[in-house]
Write a protein that holds these residues in place. Structure first.
Motif, PDB file in Angstrom:
ATOM      1  N   ALA A  71       6.388  49.803 -22.426  1.00 50.05           N
ATOM      2  CA  ALA A  71       7.728  50.410 -22.515  1.00 50.05           C
ATOM      3  C   ALA A  71       8.575  49.959 -21.324  1.00 50.05           C
ATOM      4  CB  ALA A  71       7.616  51.939 -22.532  1.00 50.05           C
ATOM      5  N   GLN A  72       7.961  49.944 -20.135  1.00 53.56           N
ATOM      6  CA  GLN A  72       8.729  49.536 -18.955  1.00 53.56           C
ATOM      7  C   GLN A  72       9.181  48.088 -19.063  1.00 53.56           C
ATOM      8  OE1 GLN A  72       5.772  51.021 -16.117  1.00 53.56           O
ATOM      9  NE2 GLN A  72       7.341  52.322 -15.240  1.00 53.56           N
ATOM     10  N   SER A  73       8.318  47.227 -19.622  1.00 55.21           N
ATOM     11  CA  SER A  73       8.726  45.823 -19.713  1.00 55.21           C
ATOM     12  C   SER A  73       9.814  45.637 -20.778  1.00 55.21           C
ATOM     13  CB  SER A  73       7.524  44.901 -19.943  1.00 55.21           C
ATOM     14  OG  SER A  73       7.110  44.969 -21.276  1.00 55.21           O
ATOM     15  N   VAL A  74       9.753  46.444 -21.844  1.00 58.16           N
ATOM     16  CA  VAL A  74      10.799  46.356 -22.882  1.00 58.16           C
ATOM     17  C   VAL A  74      12.141  46.810 -22.288  1.00 58.16           C
ATOM     18  CG1 VAL A  74      11.583  47.380 -25.061  1.00 58.16           C
ATOM     19  CG2 VAL A  74       9.232  46.567 -24.847  1.00 58.16           C
ATOM     20  N   LEU A  75      12.109  47.911 -21.541  1.00 56.81           N
ATOM     21  CA  LEU A  75      13.360  48.392 -20.933  1.00 56.81           C
ATOM     22  C   LEU A  75      13.870  47.360 -19.924  1.00 56.81           C
ATOM     23  CD1 LEU A  75      12.453  52.165 -20.436  1.00 56.81           C
ATOM     24  CD2 LEU A  75      13.790  51.120 -22.271  1.00 56.81           C
ATOM     25  N   GLY A  76      12.933  46.779 -19.176  1.00 58.21           N
ATOM     26  CA  GLY A  76      13.313  45.749 -18.195  1.00 58.21           C
ATOM     27  C   GLY A  76      14.025  44.579 -18.863  1.00 58.21           C
ATOM     28  N   ALA A  77      13.600  44.250 -20.085  1.00 55.11           N
ATOM     29  CA  ALA A  77      14.225  43.127 -20.804  1.00 55.11           C
ATOM     30  C   ALA A  77      15.684  43.430 -21.134  1.00 55.11           C
ATOM     31  CB  ALA A  77      13.443  42.835 -22.079  1.00 55.11           C
ATOM     32  N   LEU A  78      16.012  44.734 -21.250  1.00 56.71           N
ATOM     33  CA  LEU A  78      17.409  45.095 -21.557  1.00 56.71           C
ATOM     34  C   LEU A  78      18.258  45.288 -20.285  1.00 56.71           C
ATOM     35  CD1 LEU A  78      16.981  47.684 -24.474  1.00 56.71           C
ATOM     36  CD2 LEU A  78      17.734  45.315 -24.627  1.00 56.71           C
ATOM     37  N   TYR A  79      17.585  45.345 -19.133  1.00 57.26           N
ATOM     38  CA  TYR A  79      18.317  45.623 -17.879  1.00 57.26           C
ATOM     39  C   TYR A  79      19.564  44.762 -17.666  1.00 57.26           C
ATOM     40  CZ  TYR A  79      15.677  49.101 -15.232  1.00 57.26           C
ATOM     41  OH  TYR A  79      15.138  50.263 -14.771  1.00 57.26           O
ATOM     42  N   PRO A  80      19.470  43.441 -17.893  1.00 61.97           N
ATOM     43  CA  PRO A  80      20.660  42.622 -17.623  1.00 61.97           C
ATOM     44  C   PRO A  80      21.857  43.034 -18.480  1.00 61.97           C
ATOM     45  CG  PRO A  80      18.717  41.243 -17.949  1.00 61.97           C
ATOM     46  CD  PRO A  80      18.318  42.645 -18.308  1.00 61.97           C
ATOM     47  N   GLU A  81      21.600  43.733 -19.589  1.00 62.60           N
ATOM     48  CA  GLU A  81      22.702  44.135 -20.479  1.00 62.60           C
ATOM     49  C   GLU A  81      23.254  45.517 -20.145  1.00 62.60           C
ATOM     50  OE1 GLU A  81      21.561  43.439 -24.653  1.00 62.60           O
ATOM     51  OE2 GLU A  81      20.098  42.013 -23.848  1.00 62.60           O
ATOM     52  N   PHE A  82      22.599  46.252 -19.258  1.00 60.32           N
ATOM     53  CA  PHE A  82      23.107  47.582 -18.905  1.00 60.32           C
ATOM     54  C   PHE A  82      24.436  47.434 -18.143  1.00 60.32           C
ATOM     55  CE2 PHE A  82      18.911  50.290 -18.723  1.00 60.32           C
ATOM     56  CZ  PHE A  82      18.643  49.953 -20.029  1.00 60.32           C
ATOM     57  N   PRO A  83      25.364  48.387 -18.348  1.00 56.89           N
ATOM     58  CA  PRO A  83      26.679  48.260 -17.694  1.00 56.89           C
ATOM     59  C   PRO A  83      26.652  48.759 -16.245  1.00 56.89           C
ATOM     60  CG  PRO A  83      26.651  50.176 -19.149  1.00 56.89           C
ATOM     61  CD  PRO A  83      25.297  49.533 -19.283  1.00 56.89           C
ATOM     62  N   TRP A  84      25.934  48.030 -15.378  1.00 65.27           N
ATOM     63  CA  TRP A  84      25.788  48.460 -13.980  1.00 65.27           C
ATOM     64  C   TRP A  84      27.132  48.424 -13.267  1.00 65.27           C
ATOM     65  CZ3 TRP A  84      21.151  50.439 -13.629  1.00 65.27           C
ATOM     66  CH2 TRP A  84      20.067  49.865 -14.304  1.00 65.27           C
ATOM     67  N   PRO A  85      27.567  49.516 -12.656  1.00 62.29           N
ATOM     68  CA  PRO A  85      28.805  49.477 -11.874  1.00 62.29           C
ATOM     69  C   PRO A  85      28.512  49.019 -10.447  1.00 62.29           C
ATOM     70  CG  PRO A  85      27.969  51.724 -11.965  1.00 62.29           C
ATOM     71  CD  PRO A  85      26.961  50.847 -12.694  1.00 62.29           C
ATOM     72  N   PRO A  86      29.544  48.768  -9.636  1.00 61.69           N
ATOM     73  CA  PRO A  86      29.281  48.446  -8.229  1.00 61.69           C
ATOM     74  C   PRO A  86      28.588  49.641  -7.562  1.00 61.69           C
ATOM     75  CG  PRO A  86      31.623  48.219  -8.774  1.00 61.69           C
ATOM     76  CD  PRO A  86      30.964  48.820  -9.967  1.00 61.69           C
ATOM     77  N   PRO A  87      27.644  49.390  -6.636  1.00 57.89           N
ATOM     78  CA  PRO A  87      26.910  50.505  -6.032  1.00 57.89           C
ATOM     79  C   PRO A  87      27.794  51.387  -5.152  1.00 57.89           C
ATOM     80  CG  PRO A  87      26.253  48.401  -5.050  1.00 57.89           C
ATOM     81  CD  PRO A  87      27.197  48.080  -6.156  1.00 57.89           C
ATOM     82  N   GLY A  88      27.624  52.695  -5.307  1.00 63.83           N
ATOM     83  CA  GLY A  88      28.365  53.672  -4.504  1.00 63.83           C
ATOM     84  C   GLY A  88      27.470  54.295  -3.458  1.00 63.83           C
ATOM     85  N   PRO A  89      27.531  55.633  -3.271  1.00 60.82           N
ATOM     86  CA  PRO A  89      26.706  56.284  -2.260  1.00 60.82           C
ATOM     87  C   PRO A  89      25.219  56.203  -2.600  1.00 60.82           C
ATOM     88  CG  PRO A  89      27.946  57.903  -3.540  1.00 60.82           C
ATOM     89  CD  PRO A  89      28.433  56.564  -3.963  1.00 60.82           C
ATOM     90  N   ARG A  90      24.401  56.202  -1.554  1.00 63.68           N
ATOM     91  CA  ARG A  90      22.960  56.016  -1.715  1.00 63.68           C
ATOM     92  C   ARG A  90      22.263  57.274  -2.238  1.00 63.68           C
ATOM     93  NH1 ARG A  90      19.419  52.613   0.901  1.00 63.68           N
ATOM     94  NH2 ARG A  90      20.765  51.051  -0.011  1.00 63.68           N
ATOM     95  N   ALA A  91      21.356  57.076  -3.193  1.00 64.39           N
ATOM     96  CA  ALA A  91      20.465  58.151  -3.651  1.00 64.39           C
ATOM     97  C   ALA A  91      19.040  57.605  -3.601  1.00 64.39           C
ATOM     98  CB  ALA A  91      20.806  58.565  -5.081  1.00 64.39           C
ATOM     99  N   VAL A  92      18.119  58.386  -3.054  1.00 63.40           N
ATOM    100  CA  VAL A  92      16.713  57.984  -3.018  1.00 63.40           C
ATOM    101  C   VAL A  92      15.964  58.804  -4.072  1.00 63.40           C
ATOM    102  CG1 VAL A  92      14.598  58.159  -1.638  1.00 63.40           C
ATOM    103  CG2 VAL A  92      16.669  57.175  -0.640  1.00 63.40           C
ATOM    104  N   ILE A  93      15.184  58.121  -4.896  1.00 71.19           N
ATOM    105  CA  ILE A  93      14.463  58.781  -5.999  1.00 71.19           C
ATOM    106  C   ILE A  93      12.978  58.456  -5.851  1.00 71.19           C
ATOM    107  CG2 ILE A  93      14.226  58.967  -8.528  1.00 71.19           C
ATOM    108  CD1 ILE A  93      17.315  57.290  -7.212  1.00 71.19           C
ATOM    109  N   ALA A  94      12.124  59.488  -5.923  1.00 74.41           N
ATOM    110  CA  ALA A  94      10.686  59.236  -5.742  1.00 74.41           C
ATOM    111  C   ALA A  94       9.851  60.225  -6.534  1.00 74.41           C
ATOM    112  CB  ALA A  94      10.329  59.362  -4.256  1.00 74.41           C
ATOM    113  N   CYS A  95       8.670  59.762  -6.938  1.00 74.05           N
ATOM    114  CA  CYS A  95       7.646  60.680  -7.460  1.00 74.05           C
ATOM    115  C   CYS A  95       6.889  61.182  -6.238  1.00 74.05           C
ATOM    116  CB  CYS A  95       6.673  59.932  -8.367  1.00 74.05           C
ATOM    117  SG  CYS A  95       7.464  59.182  -9.788  1.00 74.05           S
TER     118      CYS A  95
END
Ligand code: B12
Length: 210
Positions: A71-95
């Motif tokens: 599933a992660q590799s399939v989602l990764g294949a779509l990543y270049p098509e996601f509408p990424w905006p310019p990066p704003g303020p930093r958020a750190v995300i962790a398990c």
């Protein structure tokens, strides 16, 4: 009466069959309705279904692990098509430490990044010290902690207390399926907030994004 399989069912079966074109076609079809739809309404129920199959001994833990990686590799294949905006303020995300379920946290990281945060995803099983060091170095405005296993909840209090002592005073958001229906009331020093869906996380975080 025969029920039509949902998109989530189709995605789950494509993952378990190792059917890459099928999984990618299903993901792309869902993505046409937005990344939030793809993540919450297709991938999340697909993985829940896979978990139920494991509970019924229809598949092994290894099948489950392979399906998640796929599933992660399939989602990764779509990543270049996601509408990424310019990066704003930093958020750190962790398990949190000991938590190996990482897909949900990654979804939160992606949806925050798509909403204009500069999401830094640290991945699964992040030791408290490593997380606190990353926060001290990068001074994020937001720290997101993900927990799936209820057993990880007891480790939260010292971590949240450590985050509270950080000079950058980040907002703290805690979620994941271990937190469904929970409150952070039992956590000392916590003003953290508990939410259970990635979309809810984005809505909540919007007010702090400046
Ligand atoms: C894949 C999987 C694994 C993989 C994980 C691989 C990986 N790289 O992530 C592996 C094989 C490693 C694994 C291991 C285990 N697993 Co497991 N696993 C799953 C499974 C099938 C899918 C998890 C997933 O990715 N879901 C999809 C994501 C998108 O959903 P999500 O995590 O809930 O995230 C969403 C929300 O919760 C939210 N969210 C997530 N984080 C955050 C954070 C914030 C702040 C917010 C707001 C929202 C948010 O946003 C996401 C999108 O909506 C689930 C079944 C299920 N019902 O989820 C079982 C499941 C979670 N596992 C389970 C178990 C028991 C285990 C093991 C103990 C099995 C074992 N004996 O080895 C170990 C524990 C490992 C550990 N220490 O963490 C049980 C947990 C039961 C419980 N509540 O105690 C489940 C529910 C299976 C079941 N039906 O019993 N697992």
């Amino acid at each position: 009466m025969t029920l039509e399989p949902t998109q989530g069912d189709r995605f789950a079966f494509a993952l378990l069959a190792g059917d890459r074109p099928g999984a990618l076609a299903c993901a792309r079809e869902a993505f046409a309705r937005g990344v939030g739809h793809l993540y919450e309404d297709v991938v999340r129920p697909a993985l829940a279904r896979i978990g139920d199959m494991w509970m019924r001994n229809e598949i092994t833990i290894a099948d489950q692990q392979v399906a998640t990686a796929f599933a992660q590799s399939v989602l990764g294949a779509l990543y270049p098509e996601f509408p990424w905006p310019p990066p704003g303020p930093r958020a750190v995300i962790a398990c949190v430490a000991g938590e190996r379920h990482e897909l949900g946290a990654r979804m939160v990281a992606d949806l925050l990044t798509l909403d204009g945060w500069d999401g830094m995803f640290l991945g699964a099983d992040v030791a408290d010290d490593a997380l606190l060091e990353a926060v001290a170095q990068t001074r994020p405005g937001l720290v997101v902690l993900s927990l799936t296993m209820p057993t990880r909840r007891r480790a939260l209090a010292p971590l949240v207390a450590g985050l509270r002592r950080q000079p950058s005073s980040p907002k703290i958001l805690v979620g994941g399926s271990a937190m469904l229906g929970r409150e952070l009331a039992d956590l000392p020093e916590s003003e953290g907030t508990v939410l259970s869906s990635a979309r809810a996380a984005v809505e909540w975080a919007r007010r702090w994004k400046s």
